[in-house]
Motif scaffolding. Structure first.
Motif, mmCIF file in Angstrom:
data_model
loop_
_atom_site.group_PDB
_atom_site.id
_atom_site.type_symbol
_atom_site.label_atom_id
_atom_site.label_comp_id
_atom_site.label_asym_id
_atom_site.label_seq_id
_atom_site.Cartn_x
_atom_site.Cartn_y
_atom_site.Cartn_z
ATOM 1 N N ALA A 19 -87.938 -107.434 -45.569
ATOM 2 C CA ALA A 19 -88.877 -106.411 -45.136
ATOM 3 C C ALA A 19 -88.495 -105.060 -46.260
ATOM 4 O O ALA A 19 -89.272 -104.296 -46.542
ATOM 5 C CB ALA A 19 -88.971 -105.760 -43.722
ATOM 6 N N GLY A 20 -87.256 -104.933 -46.254
ATOM 7 C CA GLY A 20 -86.651 -103.798 -47.225
ATOM 8 C C GLY A 20 -87.029 -104.100 -48.697
ATOM 9 O O GLY A 20 -87.337 -103.125 -49.104
ATOM 10 N N LEU A 21 -87.000 -105.518 -49.148
ATOM 11 C CA LEU A 21 -87.206 -105.558 -50.671
ATOM 12 C C LEU A 21 -88.775 -105.482 -50.583
ATOM 13 O O LEU A 21 -89.142 -104.784 -51.802
ATOM 14 C CB LEU A 21 -86.821 -107.012 -50.756
ATOM 15 N N VAL A 22 -89.603 -105.571 -49.624
ATOM 16 C CA VAL A 22 -90.938 -105.560 -49.946
ATOM 17 C C VAL A 22 -91.235 -104.171 -50.039
ATOM 18 O O VAL A 22 -92.069 -103.685 -50.694
ATOM 19 C CB VAL A 22 -91.899 -106.238 -48.755
ATOM 20 N N LEU A 23 -90.853 -103.336 -49.026
ATOM 21 C CA LEU A 23 -90.921 -101.905 -49.191
ATOM 22 C C LEU A 23 -90.529 -101.267 -50.313
ATOM 23 O O LEU A 23 -91.050 -100.244 -51.088
ATOM 24 C CB LEU A 23 -90.135 -101.099 -47.673
ATOM 25 N N ASP A 55 -89.600 -76.669 -52.385
ATOM 26 C CA ASP A 55 -88.942 -77.231 -53.648
ATOM 27 C C ASP A 55 -87.488 -77.812 -53.334
ATOM 28 O O ASP A 55 -87.026 -78.861 -53.699
ATOM 29 C CB ASP A 55 -88.962 -76.295 -54.595
ATOM 30 N N LEU A 56 -86.551 -77.038 -52.674
ATOM 31 C CA LEU A 56 -85.653 -77.558 -52.047
ATOM 32 C C LEU A 56 -85.470 -79.020 -51.138
ATOM 33 O O LEU A 56 -85.039 -79.946 -51.499
ATOM 34 C CB LEU A 56 -84.772 -76.462 -51.230
ATOM 35 N N ILE A 57 -86.496 -78.924 -50.287
ATOM 36 C CA ILE A 57 -86.410 -80.111 -49.617
ATOM 37 C C ILE A 57 -87.066 -81.269 -50.292
ATOM 38 O O ILE A 57 -86.698 -82.568 -50.345
ATOM 39 C CB ILE A 57 -87.410 -79.627 -48.462
ATOM 40 N N ALA A 58 -87.885 -80.893 -51.254
ATOM 41 C CA ALA A 58 -88.617 -82.067 -52.045
ATOM 42 C C ALA A 58 -87.312 -82.733 -53.138
ATOM 43 O O ALA A 58 -87.528 -83.719 -53.484
ATOM 44 C CB ALA A 58 -89.717 -81.598 -52.906
ATOM 45 N N ARG A 59 -86.497 -81.594 -53.723
ATOM 46 C CA ARG A 59 -85.472 -82.277 -54.530
ATOM 47 C C ARG A 59 -84.467 -83.122 -53.551
ATOM 48 O O ARG A 59 -84.051 -83.945 -54.355
ATOM 49 C CB ARG A 59 -84.710 -81.063 -54.855
ATOM 50 N N ILE A 60 -84.253 -83.244 -52.337
ATOM 51 C CA ILE A 60 -83.390 -83.724 -51.622
ATOM 52 C C ILE A 60 -84.307 -85.255 -51.314
ATOM 53 O O ILE A 60 -83.722 -86.315 -51.268
ATOM 54 C CB ILE A 60 -83.022 -83.249 -50.344
ATOM 55 N N LEU A 61 -85.478 -85.106 -51.143
ATOM 56 C CA LEU A 61 -86.312 -86.231 -50.902
ATOM 57 C C LEU A 61 -86.458 -87.362 -51.801
ATOM 58 O O LEU A 61 -86.260 -86.632 -53.072
ATOM 59 C CB LEU A 61 -87.583 -86.136 -50.133
ATOM 60 N N PRO A 62 -86.585 -88.666 -51.574
ATOM 61 C CA PRO A 62 -86.541 -89.647 -52.927
ATOM 62 C C PRO A 62 -88.041 -89.450 -53.268
ATOM 63 O O PRO A 62 -88.901 -88.668 -52.597
ATOM 64 C CB PRO A 62 -86.285 -90.981 -52.216
ATOM 65 N N GLY A 63 -88.256 -89.817 -54.805
ATOM 66 C CA GLY A 63 -89.724 -89.760 -55.057
ATOM 67 C C GLY A 63 -90.789 -90.415 -54.480
ATOM 68 O O GLY A 63 -91.893 -89.826 -54.254
ATOM 69 N N ASN A 64 -90.414 -91.622 -53.784
ATOM 70 C CA ASN A 64 -91.354 -92.502 -52.965
ATOM 71 C C ASN A 64 -90.785 -92.853 -51.817
ATOM 72 O O ASN A 64 -89.650 -93.206 -51.717
ATOM 73 C CB ASN A 64 -92.062 -93.578 -53.613
ATOM 74 N N LEU A 65 -91.247 -92.283 -50.607
ATOM 75 C CA LEU A 65 -90.584 -92.566 -49.223
ATOM 76 C C LEU A 65 -90.319 -93.874 -48.975
ATOM 77 O O LEU A 65 -89.324 -94.364 -48.303
ATOM 78 C CB LEU A 65 -91.191 -91.589 -48.192
ATOM 79 N N THR A 66 -90.999 -94.740 -49.466
ATOM 80 C CA THR A 66 -90.988 -96.405 -48.995
ATOM 81 C C THR A 66 -89.692 -96.959 -49.648
ATOM 82 O O THR A 66 -89.281 -97.597 -49.020
ATOM 83 C CB THR A 66 -92.357 -97.032 -49.259
ATOM 84 N N GLY A 67 -89.369 -96.294 -51.030
ATOM 85 C CA GLY A 67 -88.193 -97.018 -51.347
ATOM 86 C C GLY A 67 -86.928 -96.525 -50.507
ATOM 87 O O GLY A 67 -86.163 -97.270 -50.499
ATOM 88 N N SER A 68 -86.982 -95.310 -49.927
ATOM 89 C CA SER A 68 -85.760 -94.893 -49.181
ATOM 90 C C SER A 68 -85.584 -95.826 -47.737
ATOM 91 O O SER A 68 -84.714 -96.111 -47.700
ATOM 92 C CB SER A 68 -85.983 -93.481 -49.049
ATOM 93 N N ILE A 69 -86.720 -96.073 -47.422
ATOM 94 C CA ILE A 69 -86.800 -96.724 -46.238
ATOM 95 C C ILE A 69 -86.590 -98.274 -46.440
ATOM 96 O O ILE A 69 -85.918 -98.903 -45.620
ATOM 97 C CB ILE A 69 -88.317 -96.581 -45.437
ATOM 98 N N GLY A 70 -86.942 -98.882 -47.779
ATOM 99 C CA GLY A 70 -86.675 -99.906 -47.948
ATOM 100 C C GLY A 70 -85.072 -100.343 -48.154
ATOM 101 O O GLY A 70 -84.441 -101.389 -47.586
ATOM 102 N N ARG A 71 -84.637 -99.471 -48.893
ATOM 103 C CA ARG A 71 -83.017 -99.375 -49.210
ATOM 104 C C ARG A 71 -82.422 -99.411 -47.812
ATOM 105 O O ARG A 71 -81.417 -100.248 -47.681
ATOM 106 C CB ARG A 71 -82.706 -98.202 -50.141
ATOM 107 N N THR A 72 -82.773 -98.454 -46.978
ATOM 108 C CA THR A 72 -81.918 -98.425 -45.720
ATOM 109 C C THR A 72 -82.250 -99.844 -44.854
ATOM 110 O O THR A 72 -81.319 -100.333 -44.178
ATOM 111 C CB THR A 72 -82.797 -97.535 -44.630
#
Length: 97
Positions: A19-23, A55-72
């Motif tokens: 599931a992580g690789l798909v995300l 802008d500070l919060i956006a700098r911390i977040l990944p470019g695409n949120l599914t990539g972060s969830i997938g990595r986790t």
């Protein structure tokens, strides 16, 4: 209550990795953060504070949120499989699963 099968953690871990690789490969445009413009900012007061915080919060977040969830999910699944495999190698009286 019935004890879980010995392969349950392995199957669940493999499912989490899959599931992580798909995300990680599926990056819908709706979850992509927009790029910040490079123009000068003329805002002041509360509006400026809101923009700077955004802008500070956006700098911390990944470019695409599914990539972060997938990595986790990949890390969680791989960890679960590794723990189960090491548990199988441990002494029978010390096994957790």
């Amino acid at each position: 209550m019935k004890a879980p099968a010995h392969t349950s953690p392995l199957l669940l871990g493999a499912a989490l990795v899959g599931a992580g690789l798909v995300l990680r490969n599926w990056e819908p445009e709706a979850l992509r953060l927009p790029e910040r413009p490079t123009r000068p900012h003329l805002d002041r007061g509360a509006s400026r504070a809101a923009r700077k915080t955004r802008d500070l919060i956006a700098r911390i977040l990944p470019g695409n949120l599914t990539g972060s969830i997938g990595r986790t999910l990949v890390i969680m699944g791989a960890g679960l499989v590794l723990v189960r495999l090491l548990d199988m190698a441990a002494d029978e009286q010390e096994q957790l699963f």
